[in-house]
Design an enzyme around this catalytic site. Structure first.
Site, PDB file in Angstrom:
ATOM      1  N   LYS A 138       0.843  -1.200   0.000  1.00  0.00           N
ATOM      2  CA  LYS A 138       0.000   0.000   0.000  1.00  0.00           C
ATOM      3  C   LYS A 138       0.879   1.251   0.000  1.00  0.00           C
ATOM      4  O   LYS A 138       2.078   1.170   0.269  1.00  0.00           O
ATOM      5  CB  LYS A 138      -0.907  -0.016   1.227  1.00  0.00           C
ATOM      6  CG  LYS A 138      -0.129  -0.005   2.547  1.00  0.00           C
ATOM      7  CD  LYS A 138      -1.036  -0.189   3.740  1.00  0.00           C
ATOM      8  CE  LYS A 138      -0.205  -0.132   5.017  1.00  0.00           C
ATOM      9  NZ  LYS A 138      -0.961  -0.492   6.198  1.00  0.00           N
TER      10      LYS A 138
ATOM     11  N   TYR B 171      16.909  31.378   3.150  1.00  0.00           N
ATOM     12  CA  TYR B 171      15.790  32.261   3.493  1.00  0.00           C
ATOM     13  C   TYR B 171      15.798  32.687   4.960  1.00  0.00           C
ATOM     14  O   TYR B 171      16.166  31.895   5.841  1.00  0.00           O
ATOM     15  CB  TYR B 171      14.467  31.521   3.257  1.00  0.00           C
ATOM     16  CG  TYR B 171      14.085  31.401   1.805  1.00  0.00           C
ATOM     17  CD1 TYR B 171      13.913  32.525   1.000  1.00  0.00           C
ATOM     18  CD2 TYR B 171      13.868  30.142   1.242  1.00  0.00           C
ATOM     19  CE1 TYR B 171      13.541  32.384  -0.333  1.00  0.00           C
ATOM     20  CE2 TYR B 171      13.489  30.000  -0.081  1.00  0.00           C
ATOM     21  CZ  TYR B 171      13.335  31.136  -0.868  1.00  0.00           C
ATOM     22  OH  TYR B 171      12.963  31.002  -2.165  1.00  0.00           O
TER      23      TYR B 171
HETATM   24  C1  LIG Z   1      -0.295  -1.278   6.997  1.00  0.00           C
HETATM   25  C2  LIG Z   1      -0.942  -2.406   7.590  1.00  0.00           C
HETATM   26  C3  LIG Z   1      -0.221  -3.542   7.989  1.00  0.00           C
HETATM   27  C4  LIG Z   1       1.275  -3.622   7.980  1.00  0.00           C
HETATM   28  O1  LIG Z   1       1.807  -3.056   9.133  1.00  0.00           O
HETATM   29  P1  LIG Z   1       3.367  -3.018   9.432  1.00  0.00           P
HETATM   30  O2  LIG Z   1       3.505  -2.444  10.764  1.00  0.00           O
HETATM   31  O3  LIG Z   1       3.934  -2.145   8.375  1.00  0.00           O
HETATM   32  O4  LIG Z   1       3.829  -4.402   9.310  1.00  0.00           O
HETATM   33  C5  LIG Z   1      -0.934  -4.629   8.418  1.00  0.00           C
HETATM   34  N1  LIG Z   1      -2.278  -4.591   8.463  1.00  0.00           N
HETATM   35  C6  LIG Z   1      -3.000  -3.524   8.139  1.00  0.00           C
HETATM   36  C7  LIG Z   1      -4.454  -3.557   8.228  1.00  0.00           C
HETATM   37  C8  LIG Z   1      -2.364  -2.387   7.674  1.00  0.00           C
HETATM   38  O5  LIG Z   1      -3.074  -1.317   7.320  1.00  0.00           O
END
Ligand SMILES: *Cc1c(COP(=O)(O)O)cnc(C)c1O
Length: 822
Positions: free
Chosen positions: A492, A717
């Protein structure tokens, strides 16, 4: 051309009575260039620096059977199948053989000599004329006592025109070359003061050079050069002279006007009273002079002024030597993007082979279709295959319809593309790492685009992604689990910033079971790019259902509203048993069905055929922290109860999963049917102390400019960057628009340059930032690490009081991602 060895013995006047019969087609003087041993005749040349007789043993072992020698050979008994052709002088024998070879052909041969520009004139003549003739030309600048015979040896029955370059360094040398080349027309480019060593004067040098044309029927030269003009007069060889002149209207080729434009030059000329003009895409005087020599040759060969004008316009620069450039991901590039025929390929391969400092690097060749040589493609590419495997090529990328159709002949690792565009669009240019890459293509293929794509760009900020490290991390977690436990990899948010496609492709090949993306569009992109494994969508939007269905993307369902809408849409489209993933809120209180929802949920699931629970899952609120372990256990308990209810309402087995990265390490026993691996895949342990992961992403840039500033000056800046001493300040082409957090400015953080810390000075700007390099020995163009192997993301996150996830996913999309394997 094939010669029976007996014929060669006769031509070089060796005295051999007994001979094994072999047929020779290749002449070899440098043992490292060996390609076709059985057909090779080796000349053991003796020079002040080397003695070819030393290499005979080795060549015999490699299959060479025919040797021209001038000394006694030891170990003759160990080479029972060899022919040794004994002569007084091996170089002379080589020259005599080729001189005899040359005399068999009655074709126009253009000899090119002069102090400067001969290689360019030769290559340009090739560019201008190869459409009309089956041509042979000297490879590169093979113009010496050894190079010339090897060049002329290429002439065969199919050759219609040859362009041969001749260079000399001492008086007396040209006569040998004349005998070998026998030019029918000569071009003397110019006479400079270069290489004066062996000559008493420029005049002497010029006269010596003209010896090349003593039997030619015409000679082309610059009539405005007094030295050449006088020398031609003096020799008075009875040769037709085509002197071109910018001064003398009565010259056969009168240059009326030279008009320099911004990036081109137009030359107006009159030839035998007939006026015309052409334009070349060059402006330097030397290029104009070289083009006029070529013009004279073309006129001599009877080309029309319109043909000449059309082709001159397309002249391309000549790479005088093979360029070696630094490429991305530790690659070295050897560029030879202007021509492609089997002879120049062989030379380039030799160059690649001898490239020192590249030991242990994979050798890759990117090769276009070769120019037609009158050979059938199958014969030609079989020969190419033999050649390149001989030269140690590990990987071939063939580009062009012809080479692609000959795929079957190549034994090594290969990829084929019909065009340069197809290759670039495939992302192929991003998959190089630690390779010595020879880029060799004829000019129509525009391989300069490939070399551009592979080159390490100065002033570029890139995110380097090490796919091998990611695979390593995948296995690191995989081996903690039971073999039957499924792995769901979280790609994701654009693969936590690293880019989802490349990661997905790699994971698909490595036996990952499921991918999870955030939104439907991310999933659709992966499908379009060819990812076929199951994909879960974590946040399906209400209006994305059709995308889900048409790309087989499996939604996470976390509310009744979403579930009902999904069922309705599926019914409408007549879809049944569409897999969904039921999310349980076991204590995180973000999204998901709660314990109280379960009864209603199971009723809905049971009462319809449209969707089916493929899995049920929940997410921890604090699996990485021991102080929440009690809470996590409670989440597990709640989840298990809910999962059981979902299972009861579903005829098929439903996968249960709750572990994320930290969970895999800390609650391994609760792996159930699957786990969801996220941050760990990217090499970051949420637990901090875990060993064995490898860093995947590195944000890198280069120093744009360095300034020396006095202590009373300020940087950036708001004049926030104050200095405590006289300082060197480097500007880097990365700013907050690239995702570099502005809060790192004013010495809150640092970058790594040559292993040392360079703190950010002043405010970070939109596209640029400044760092203090006073104590670092560095220069413009040097590499800079923003985070990566030497500066962990976790450290940068700590400075900013945030988590590594945010740092990784903040790298903006304008930063180019570059993927590599080791
Ligand atoms: C992002 C996510 C994960 C992965 O989590 P990590 O801490 O990166 O391993 C697992 N489950 C869900 C529902 C997530 O949204």
């Amino acid at each position: 051309m094939n010669y029976p060895i007996s014929e060669i013995v006769r031509l070089i006047k060796a005295d051999n009575a007994d001979l094994f019969q072999y047929t020779i087609s290749e002449l070899l003087t440098d043992s490292r260039s060996l390609t076709f041993p059985e057909e090779t005749l080796f000349f053991a040349l003796v020079t002040s620096r080397n003695d070819g007789h030393r290499y005979i043993d080795d060549l015999y072992r490699k299959g060479v059977r025919n040797f021209v020698i001038s000394k006694d050979i030891e170990n003759v008994e160990k080479m029972p199948e060899a022919n040794f052709l004994r002569v007084h002088d091996t170089l002379e024998a080589l020259q005599n053989l080729v001189a005899a070879h040359r005399k068999r052909f009655n074709i126009p041969v253009i000899g090119v000599t002069g102090s400067n520009g001969k290689t360019i004139v030769k290559e340009w003549l090739y560019q201008l004329l190869h459409e009309d003739y089956n041509m042979v030309r000297s490879p590169r600048s093979y113009n010496s006592q050894i190079g010339v015979p090897l060049s002329v040896w290429q002439i065969n029955d199919a050759t219609e025109l040859a362009v041969i370059e001749a260079g000399i360094s001492q008086p007396g040398e040209m006569i040998n070359l004349e005998d070998i080349i026998r030019p029918t027309v000569g071009v003397i480019t110019n006479i400079g003061n270069a290489h004066q060593e062996g000559f008493s004067s420029v005049e002497e040098k010029c006269i010596e050079k003209l010896v090349l044309f003593k039997n030619a029927d015409s000679i082309i030269y610059n009539g405005d050069s007094p030295v050449i003009f006088d020398a031609v007069e003096k020799l008075c060889m009875g040769t037709r002279e085509i002197a071109w002149s910018h001064r003398d209207k009565n010259s056969p080729l009168y240059i009326i006007k030279i008009i320099k434009n911004e990036a081109s030059t137009t030359v107006k000329y009159s030839y035998l009273q007939y006026e015309s003009e052409f334009t070349i895409p060059f402006v330097e005087d030397a290029s104009v002079e070289n083009a006029i020599h070529c013009l004279a040759v073309m006129l001599y060969l009877g080309k029309t002024s319109s043909e000449i004008a059309a082709r001159m316009l397309l002249l391309e620069p000549v790479a005088m030597r093979l360029e070696v450039k630094e490429g991305r991901n530790n690659c070295l590039l050897i560029n030879d993007t202007y021509n492609s025929d089997i002879n120049s390929l062989e030379i380039a391969l030799d160059f690649q082979m001898r490239r020192s400092g590249a030991a242990g690097m994979k050798r890759t060749l990117i090769l276009s279709d070769l120019l037609q040589t009158g050979m059938m493609p199958s014969t030609l590419y079989r020969k190419v295959s033999q050649l390149i495997s001989h030269k140690g090529i590990d990987r071939l990328i063939g580009i062009g319809p012809e080479i692609s159709s000959c795929e079957r002949f190549f034994g090594m690792e290969t990829e084929f593309y019909v065009s340069t565009d197809a290759f670039l669009q495939s992302g192929g240019a991003e998959r190089f790492s630690n390779e010595l890459v020879l880029i060799k293509g004829s000019r129509d293929f525009h391989f300069e685009l490939i070399s551009e794509a592979l080159e390490l760009k100065q002033h570029e900020t890139i995110l380097e992604v090490n796919l091998d490290a990611m695979v390593h991390n995948f296995h690191f977690y995989r081996q903690k689990l039971k073999p039957e436990t499924k792995m769901i990899c979280m790609v994701k948010a654009f693969g936590y910033g690293a880019g989802s496609y490349e990661l997905a492709k790699t994971l698909q090949d490595r036996g990952c079971d499921y991918l999870a993306v955030a939104v439907a569009d991310e999933g659709a992109e992966l499908r379009k790019a060819g990812i076929t494994m199951p994909i879960m969508v974590m946040n399906p939007e209400m209006n994305s259902f059709r995308t889900l269905f048409s790309y087989s993307l499996e939604p996470e369902v976390y509310s009744f509203k979403l579930l009902n809408a999904l069922i309705k849409e599926a019914e409408l489209l007549g879809i049944t048993h569409y897999p969904v993933h039921i999310k349980i809120d076991s204590g995180m209180h973000r999204l998901g069905f709660t314990e109280e929802d379960m009864l209603h949920l199971t009723e809905i699931l049971k009462g319809q055929p449209s969707v089916i629970a493929r899995s049920v899952f929940s997410h921890f609120a604090g699996s990485d922290e021991a102080r929440f372990d009690g809470f996590s256990q409670q989440q597990i308990a709640v989840f298990k109860e809910c999962a059981e209810m979902v299972q009861k309402a579903t005829p098929q087995p439903v996968l249960r999963h709750i572990l994320n990265t930290a969970g895999i390490s800390r609650f391994t026993d609760e792996q159930m049917d699957a786990v969801r691996l996220g941050i760990g895949l990217y090499g970051i342990s949420p637990l901090g102390e875990e060993k064995g992961l490898r860093n995947v992403s590195a944000l890198k840039t280069t120093i744009l400019q360095i300034k020396e500033l006095d202590s009373d000056q300020t940087v950036g800046y708001g004049r926030r960057g104050t200095l405590a001493r006289r300082s060197r300040i480097a500007a880097l082409p990365i700013g907050y628009a690239d995702g570099l957090d502005r809060h790192l400015g004013n010495r809150k953080g640092y970058v790594i340059i040559h292993g040392k810390h360079a703190p950010y000075v002043g405010n970070i700007c939109m596209d640029v930032c400044m760092v203090d390099v006073t104590d670092i020995d560095c220069k413009e163009g040097d590499k800079v690490e923003i985070f990566g192997d030497n500066l962990p993301v976790t450290e940068v996150a700590r400075w900013l009081d945030t988590i590594p996830y945010e740092i990784l996913t903040s790298v903006s999309s304008r930063v180019k991602r570059i993927y590599f394997r080791e």
